[in-house]
Scaffold this active site. Structure first.
Site, PDB file in Angstrom:
ATOM      1  CD  GLU A  39      -2.501   0.814   2.941  1.00  0.00           C
ATOM      2  OE1 GLU A  39      -2.070  -0.069   3.731  1.00  0.00           O
ATOM      3  OE2 GLU A  39      -3.477   1.536   3.198  1.00  0.00           O
ATOM      4  CE  LYS A 110      -7.055   0.257   3.860  1.00  0.00           C
ATOM      5  NZ  LYS A 110      -5.828   0.647   4.594  1.00  0.00           N
ATOM      6  CB  CYS A 143      -3.815  -2.587   4.415  1.00  0.00           C
ATOM      7  SG  CYS A 143      -2.856  -2.831   5.939  1.00  0.00           S
ATOM      8  CB  VAL A 170       0.515  -0.450  12.152  1.00  0.00           C
ATOM      9  CG1 VAL A 170       1.281   0.431  11.180  1.00  0.00           C
ATOM     10  CG2 VAL A 170      -0.975  -0.133  12.074  1.00  0.00           C
TER      11      VAL A 170
HETATM   12  C1  ACM Z   1      -3.821  -0.445   7.209  1.00  0.00           C
HETATM   13  O1  ACM Z   1      -4.932  -0.661   6.707  1.00  0.00           O
HETATM   14  N1  ACM Z   1      -2.883   0.204   6.551  1.00  0.00           N
HETATM   15  C2  ACM Z   1      -3.523  -0.898   8.556  1.00  0.00           C
END
Ligand code: ACM
Length: 262
Positions: A39, A110, A143, A170
């Site tokens: 990402e 996203k 992510c 993270v």
């Molecule tokens: C994330 O979605 N970058 C933790």
């Protein structure tokens, strides 16, 4: 068999040209058919505010990042999937692009934004999508989308054999959780994460590495280090994802009872 690569990079915040060059060097040294990058791989992630994200954003299908990845895809006859901040009119999305060597290119925005991303980006407004490439049917999620089982399930229902999963993880849970997503959907996944720490505007984030290639039966086929830039490549028979049979009388998709799920 398809060679799938997860590219684990260590970008420097805001240093786009340098980060692209570093990623291309990693990719060039690791022959593959499908490359998945993290990402926001070329910009860094920890934007202080919306205007910073806008300043590093690029429109889809043009700009330095797209041009570099498209020319790599053409030269190496490969599919490349990568995350980038996307400028679209006044909006900035946390997006991913899929570029195929035959000129096909696709965009995903996203859908499930994580934490402070809600202050920085517009939530995705396009459906989950699967692209039928020369190397297989590839669905894209980014992510934190993994946390919502609907993401992988929707891509599976749309025919995905491989989930390309650019990430900047993270929280610690994703590498151990993707086997479940893959097992319950009988799909492969390539989760590409970054490493390093970014401390900006009083917010410190450490990215957990551990990029992973997960098999369609939930096997961890490859897992990268916690803290080094590296590329992992595995040969996958993506057709195994098309057989959803489980035990003699079960089918992972055919046995769903959606009338009871609403
Ligand atoms: C994330 O979605 N970058 C933790």
């Amino acid at each position: 068999m398809v060679r799938v690569a997860v590219v684990q990079n260590d970008p420097l915040f805001g240093e786009r040209s340098r980060n692209i060059a570093d990623a291309l060097a990693l990719m060039s040294a690791s022959p593959a058919d499908v490359y998945v990058l993290p990402e926001l791989f070329a910009t860094g992630y920890n934007f202080a505010d919306r205007s910073e994200a806008a300043a590093l954003a690029e429109p889809f299908a043009s700009g330095e990042t797209y041009d570099a990845m498209q020319s790599f895809a053409r030269q190496h006859h490969a599919v490349v999937v990568y995350g980038f901040p996307e400028q679209s009119g006044d909006a900035v999305f946390n997006s991913a692009a899929l570029i195929a060597p035959d000129g096909l290119s696709g965009l995903y925005r996203k859908i499930h934004l994580f934490d402070r991303e809600k202050l920085l980006f517009m939530p995705g407004d396009l459906p989950f999508k699967v692209w039928d490439t020369t190397f297989g049917k590839i669905g894209v999620m980014v992510c934190f989308d993994w946390y919502f089982p609907e993401s992988a399930r929707t891509l599976t229902l749309r025919g995905a054999q491989l989930l390309a999963h650019p990430s900047n993880l993270v929280l610690p849970n994703c590498p151990d959780s993707m086997p479940v997503r893959c097992r319950e959907n009988r799909v492969f996944a390539a989760t590409a994460n970054r490493v390093g720490t970014e401390e900006r505007g009083g917010v410190k984030l450490t990215y957990i590495g551990q990029s992973q290639i997960t098999g369609a039966r939930g096997e961890i086929l490859a897992r990268a280090s916690l803290d080094h830039a590296e590329v992992l490549v595995r040969e996958l028979d993506l057709n195994l994802a098309d057989d959803k049979r489980l035990a003699g009388h079960n089918d992972l998709i055919g046995d769903r009872r959606p009338e009871f799920y609403a």
